[in-house]
Enzyme design. Structure first.
Site, mmCIF file in Angstrom:
data_model
loop_
_atom_site.group_PDB
_atom_site.id
_atom_site.type_symbol
_atom_site.label_atom_id
_atom_site.label_comp_id
_atom_site.label_asym_id
_atom_site.label_seq_id
_atom_site.Cartn_x
_atom_site.Cartn_y
_atom_site.Cartn_z
ATOM 1 N N TYR A 1 29.199 47.126 31.106
ATOM 2 C CA TYR A 1 28.210 46.287 30.426
ATOM 3 C C TYR A 1 28.836 45.646 29.190
ATOM 4 C CZ TYR A 1 24.320 47.762 33.341
ATOM 5 O OH TYR A 1 23.489 47.969 34.414
ATOM 6 N N ARG B 1 32.484 67.466 60.424
ATOM 7 C CA ARG B 1 32.650 66.313 59.534
ATOM 8 C C ARG B 1 31.306 65.656 59.242
ATOM 9 N NH1 ARG B 1 37.142 66.062 63.123
ATOM 10 N NH2 ARG B 1 36.009 64.660 64.519
ATOM 11 N N CYS C 1 21.866 55.630 42.590
ATOM 12 C CA CYS C 1 23.188 55.007 42.492
ATOM 13 C C CYS C 1 24.227 55.875 43.197
ATOM 14 C CB CYS C 1 23.574 54.796 41.032
ATOM 15 S SG CYS C 1 22.552 53.582 40.173
ATOM 16 N N SER D 1 26.648 51.738 42.810
ATOM 17 C CA SER D 1 26.697 50.941 41.590
ATOM 18 C C SER D 1 26.917 51.886 40.426
ATOM 19 C CB SER D 1 25.379 50.167 41.423
ATOM 20 O OG SER D 1 25.315 49.520 40.175
ATOM 21 N N ARG E 1 19.977 42.623 37.016
ATOM 22 C CA ARG E 1 18.555 42.848 36.760
ATOM 23 C C ARG E 1 18.253 43.259 35.318
ATOM 24 N NH1 ARG E 1 17.605 48.042 35.975
ATOM 25 N NH2 ARG E 1 19.260 49.473 36.615
#
Length: 323
Positions: free
Chosen positions: A257, A172, A192, A215, A21
């Protein structure tokens, strides 16, 4: 932080170029993880200077439920400026509420998760039980032709984690997350780092953290997020009477990147220094000493309450953030 350099090298060796994007290509690797023993040191990158004050300023903003870039700037963190005011998709969004607005990002979800219950209008017992649990009546609604009532309450997910670590440490289910399908379009940037799970061991007096990141910009984001996650674990441990131990960091899409390649190749040419130690201010109450849970300190801490000792690093390196 050799583990970080190994991840970078793995992406260079095994990653594939992809479009995304931002318009800046990424070399991406699906599925990666890092694991740190916090008793051996704090996971601060040493092959460049970590922007520690900025990372901690962001964490403090999250803990306070900040929803404005101005809030983060006041805490010494400017990483949200571009997302708030230069991201064209957000600038065009009908949800954006003026200069610096970010919408209900990260900390809003952490501390004020919007919980709703849709109950049949005739179910008085269930409605009363929900109200006794803190839900407020919004009003009557129709759902597929059935008369219902809608109830709402904000949930402080992080406070619930503290309570569980004290009262149900073997659970848990001690976790919080920031993914809210109903509000994604209302945010300048969807989260993210998504899911935080605390795992306590009362026998050893240790608490660990598993963090899942959907991400991750490995050049800029990973060092930032590692510092924030480890600092959060130290804080939670102090407030609940444990010692911080294992910090495991899972990444869905680990990417570099194209504009960060040279910065990271330079780091691979540098030898990492020993890990520093994180120190928390003595003014933050220790549950192990007081026996009193004081969750208000989640929002009371200041960036100056966190400091690194023995932090050696190579010269700074910079690269542009892709927005």
């Amino acid at each position: 932080m050799q583990a970080y350099l190994d991840l970078v090298q793995s992406i260079f060796d095994q990653g594939a170029w992809q479009e995304n994007r931002t318009g800046v290509r990424t070399l991406s690797l699906p599925g990666a993880s890092l694991r740190f023993d916090l008793q051996e040191g704090f996971p601060a990158v040493t092959t460049k200077r970590l922007a520690f004050k900025s990372a901690i300023g962001e964490l403090v903003g999250f803990l306070r439920g900040a929803d404005s870039a101005a809030d983060f700037r006041r805490l010494g963190c400017r990483v949200w400026d571009q997302n708030a005011n230069e991201n064209q998709a957000w600038l065009d969004s009908p949800w954006r509420d003026g200069l610096d607005d970010l919408g209900p990002v990260y900390g809003v979800q952490w501390r004020q998760w919007p919980a709703y219950k849709l109950l049949p209008a005739g179910g008085e017992a269930r409605i009363q039980a929900a109200q006794a649990d803190g839900y407020r009546l919004v009003g009557p609604v129709q759902d597929q032709g059935q008369a219902c009532v809608l109830l709402y309450k904000p949930i402080d997910q992080l406070r619930r984690c503290l309570d569980a670590l004290i009262h149900d440490p073997g659970s848990r289910r001690i976790l919080f997350h920031g993914w809210n399908w109903a509000q994604l379009e209302e945010m300048a940037l969807p989260p993210c780092h998504l899911l935080y799970q605390f795992l306590a061991n009362p026998g050893t007096g240790e608490v660990s953290l598993c963090l899942y990141v959907r991400s991750n910009d490995v050049g800029l984001g990973t060092p930032f997020n590692l510092a924030e996650g480890a600092a959060l674990l130290h804080l939670v441990a102090r407030l609940t009477g444990y010692r911080p131990r294992w910090f495991t960091y899972f990444i869905g899409d680990a990417h570099i990147y194209e504009t960060h390649v040279e910065m990271l190749r330079e780091q691979l040419r540098r030898a990492p220094y020993p890990a520093p130690r994180l120190r928390l201010s003595e003014r933050i109450p220790a549950y192990a000493e007081t026996g009193v849970l004081q969750p208000e300190w989640l929002a009371r801490v200041e960036p100056a309450d966190f400091s690194l000792e023995g932090y050696q690093h190579h010269p700074p390196l910079t690269a542009p953030m892709a927005v």
